[in-house]
Design an enzyme around this catalytic site. Structure first.
Site, PDB file in Angstrom:
ATOM      1  N   CYS A 118       0.980  -0.548  -0.097  1.00  0.00           N
ATOM      2  CA  CYS A 118       0.176  -0.058   0.132  1.00  0.00           C
ATOM      3  C   CYS A 118       0.864   1.095  -0.436  1.00  0.00           C
ATOM      4  CB  CYS A 118      -0.839  -0.090   1.903  1.00  0.00           C
ATOM      5  SG  CYS A 118      -2.043   1.050   1.502  1.00  0.00           S
ATOM      6  N   HIS A 161      -8.967  -3.973  -2.739  1.00  0.00           N
ATOM      7  CA  HIS A 161      -7.891  -2.933  -1.667  1.00  0.00           C
ATOM      8  C   HIS A 161      -8.673  -1.806  -1.977  1.00  0.00           C
ATOM      9  CE1 HIS A 161      -3.901  -2.520  -0.904  1.00  0.00           C
ATOM     10  NE2 HIS A 161      -4.294  -1.077  -0.211  1.00  0.00           N
ATOM     11  N   GLU A 162      -8.933  -1.059  -2.955  1.00  0.00           N
ATOM     12  CA  GLU A 162      -9.093   0.624  -3.453  1.00  0.00           C
ATOM     13  C   GLU A 162     -10.356   1.492  -2.914  1.00  0.00           C
ATOM     14  OE1 GLU A 162      -6.524   1.985  -3.903  1.00  0.00           O
ATOM     15  OE2 GLU A 162      -5.255   0.800  -4.096  1.00  0.00           O
ATOM     16  N   HIS A 165     -10.489   0.926   1.539  1.00  0.00           N
ATOM     17  CA  HIS A 165      -9.387   2.511   1.464  1.00  0.00           C
ATOM     18  C   HIS A 165     -11.078   3.178   1.373  1.00  0.00           C
ATOM     19  CE1 HIS A 165      -5.368   2.553   1.498  1.00  0.00           C
ATOM     20  NE2 HIS A 165      -5.542   2.104   0.919  1.00  0.00           N
TER      21      HIS A 165
END
EC number: 3.5.1.88
Length: 198
Positions: A118, A161-162, A165
């Site tokens: 990351c 993953h995004e 976030h």
């Protein structure tokens, strides 16, 4: 947001690091129709990914290579992310998306054997991060059009993953706390780079 205009070059100094509260914030939906400054900020994020993967430019600006970046990683409370990568066939996969939402996913799961990285995390973190093998996404593109996209394998990992976030979740939150290399029970799960069992 005005800082991230079409001419601005995002560097590692712009990347918010773990511990900053914006990374634990559930981001606000982007208002439609898209405002010019919001669109330019996302284009700026996409350009960062392209620059980070260009050896000459990344060396010049001392960029860490990235395949995805979310708005809160540059301190913006906006629900949008960019991804830019080359698939196994050598094709460029490029998406700049607003208000992404996973509308369905596979039961089967995968993980990266070397854990995930990351841009906002400067320390090595070891452990398996379970992800859905395929996800279907509804979002808006840079033209403000609603799109439905399907991602599989590595691309599905990047997308999840995004979106994590954007929901204030860090990838290491998904690693088993007691045993970082323990995988969830009762689901079909394999390493991304293992062949599927017959």
């Amino acid at each position: 947001m005005a800082k991230f205009n079409a001419d601005y070059i995002i560097t590692m100094d712009d990347i918010v690091r773990e511990g900053h509260p914006v990374l634990r914030t559930v981001t606000d939906p982007v208002k439609l129709p898209l405002q010019k400054e919001v669109r330019e900020a996302l284009q700026c994020m996409m350009q960062f990914l392209k620059n980070s993967q260009n050896p000459e430019i990344s060396n010049q600006y001392k960029l860490r290579s990235g395949v995805g970046i979310s708005a809160n990683q540059i301190g913006l409370n906006q629900r949008m992310f960019a991804m830019y990568l080359t698939d196994a066939k050598g094709n460029i996969v490029e998406h700049a998306l607003f208000n992404p939402k996973i509308i369905s996913h596979s039961l089967s799961m995968i993980y990266l054997p070397e854990s995930e990285g990351c841009l906002s995390v400067d320390r090595p973190i070891h452990g398996f991060v379970p992800r859905y093998e395929t996800v279907k996404l509804k979002a808006y593109n840079l033209d403000g059009k609603e799109v439905v996209l399907r991602f599989k394998g590595y691309q599905a990992i990047v997308v999840q993953h995004e979106i994590d976030h954007l929901d204030g979740i860090m990838f290491f939150d998904r690693i088993n706390k007691e045993n970082p290399f323990k995988l969830p029970q009762g689901v079909e799960i394999r390493s991304l780079y293992e062949p599927r069992s017959k």
